[in-house]
Design an enzyme around this catalytic site. Sequence first.
Site: not given
Lengths: 338, 338
Positions: B17, B19, B105, B134, B164-165, B240, B247, B320
């Site tokens: 749910t 983004v 990662r 991103c 949105s990141g 930001r 981005h 992104n």
Amino acid sequence: MALQKKNAYHVAVMGATGVVGQEMVEILEERQFPVEALHLFASERSAGSTLTFRNKDIVVRKLSEEVFNGIDIVLGATGGDLSKKFSPHAVKAGAVVIDNSSAFRMEPAVPLVVPEVNGHTLANHRGIIANPNCSTAQLVMALKPLHDAARIKRVIVTTYQSVSGTGKEAMQELMEQTRALMNFQEVECKVYPQQIAFNCIVNWDADPETGYTEEETKIVNETKKIMGDDAIRITATTTRVPVFRAHCEAVNIETEKKLLPNEARALLSAFPGVVVMDDPGRKLYPTPLDAAGQDDVYVGRVREDRSVPNGLNLWVVGDNLRKGAALNAVQIAEALIR
Amino acid sequence: MALQKKNAYHVAVMGATGVVGQEMVEILEERQFPVEALHLFASERSAGSTLTFRNKDIVVRKLSEEVFNGIDIVLGATGGDLSKKFSPHAVKAGAVVIDNSSAFRMEPAVPLVVPEVNGHTLANHRGIIANPNCSTAQLVMALKPLHDAARIKRVIVTTYQSVSGTGKEAMQELMEQTRALMNFQEVECKVYPQQIAFNCIVNWDADPETGYTEEETKIVNETKKIMGDDAIRITATTTRVPVFRAHCEAVNIETEKKLLPNEARALLSAFPGVVVMDDPGRKLYPTPLDAAGQDDVYVGRVREDRSVPNGLNLWVVGDNLRKGAALNAVQIAEALIR
């Protein structure tokens, strides 16, 4: 050429109705500059309007070649073309012109001055003194103390520039585009070639050969001239962001001598007009909102760049209308009458 | 560990749910991924809501350790903590997890993959494959073809990152703050520590010692891992900006071998997933609005940096949520089933 010392001066603002011109009028009052009389000039379009100075309305008159008689100091806030046309007439009439346009900045005989950095070059003026580009002014404020201590070899500067640097129509455009988008209406682009609201754009002309914008070239050339050191290698990327006031710069430097972040912070703190705002643990660093309306240049995010032996990253934020334009011009005038 | 090849797969989205999760669902449909059944999981708070996939509403179920039976591929779009908790259970149940969080990662045994750049490392996975940050994903897309041709020695990257990141609450906050300011009301900061509307901020935790943000450290470490070259020296500054989606990155590189801008443009154009948008004379370069909703990474403003012998400046813009997150994850899944 020295300005004749007086108790108070006839000061003119050329281009008085623009954002920088209005800021000059405010700053002259705020800093109690010894003004005998303030003369406001603008293009025909704006002539007839009034600005308030020391609680009095002053009528803006039409700029012409004949208006400069009896004026001691002209603060120029027009574009380059108008400055080129009118500044020589002001000088001929006996005034000293402090010009915020790019018209004379790179002329070898014209001092390009940020008083804290190269105030000594004022002594050599021949009637015209140039005020640097907004991005350059705040950059050299941060570079100078570090250069003096450790010799800067290379600078990579990346800007986040506010729309007030383009003028009041651009501020209006950001406002209007934002309002349109919030109301699901279409966006109009009149001042900028692309939408600036909620976007990042490049609104300066670029050299078709090199790809560099006028703004980038100004930063490179003006920084070398103000720092008085052609050996500093500089490259720049300039971008306009949807912010009303104050520019940010991410600045990467490489120095001859090693400078640790704490040493850099101490040097910057000791430099007049620079405030260090830097405490990563407390999330303290400057934003455009912090710098807007302020005189100081704020430096934060001082970090060792370990990708080279002597590297530092800095975050430099300054009010483009104050230290980047009107304040620096008034400070030059203050230095002249000292 | 190879995924068993089938005509269609049971695919799960974990954190459906958010983004990125929603974008994953859209992209699976858009790219006609061979989905036998789509399983959507989220935290208790979001369980019970529905998302549409191929014109059918799918109910989002509560994530738990027991939900992974029979699932072939899990696309992870949760934060690191949830991923750490649940991904091992998914692997134990026989699924391959493609995880967008930072949890795994940098684990040496976990491939960190951008298929165009290091797709070959997928072969070595042990059940978990990591999707990069991103900012890193779009950066390596631009670096890879230049590195292959001229060996990149040093990278200085400066970001302009969209809200949105941070997630949908951050997008809502930019909207609400903007609306408040346009109506001369006070601004509330709930998601970000400072006002993001008409401002530039740093919203990642910074190391109190070095001053570098988590985002900056991720870019440095992940880029080296994906490029498979620890010798590349990298430094980053992340910021930001009040942009909703996509981005921008100002990227300065120094190469072993000289690369002229035209050579770099040709190499970039030939690289899959990269589009060169660069014509200074026609003011052509990419903006966040150009890249939003697009799959490709756009590169423009390719300029020779004459402050070093072999320097280049680039302007890299990518969505992104797409290449920076959901698209790359689905591309990894596509590579796995190929």
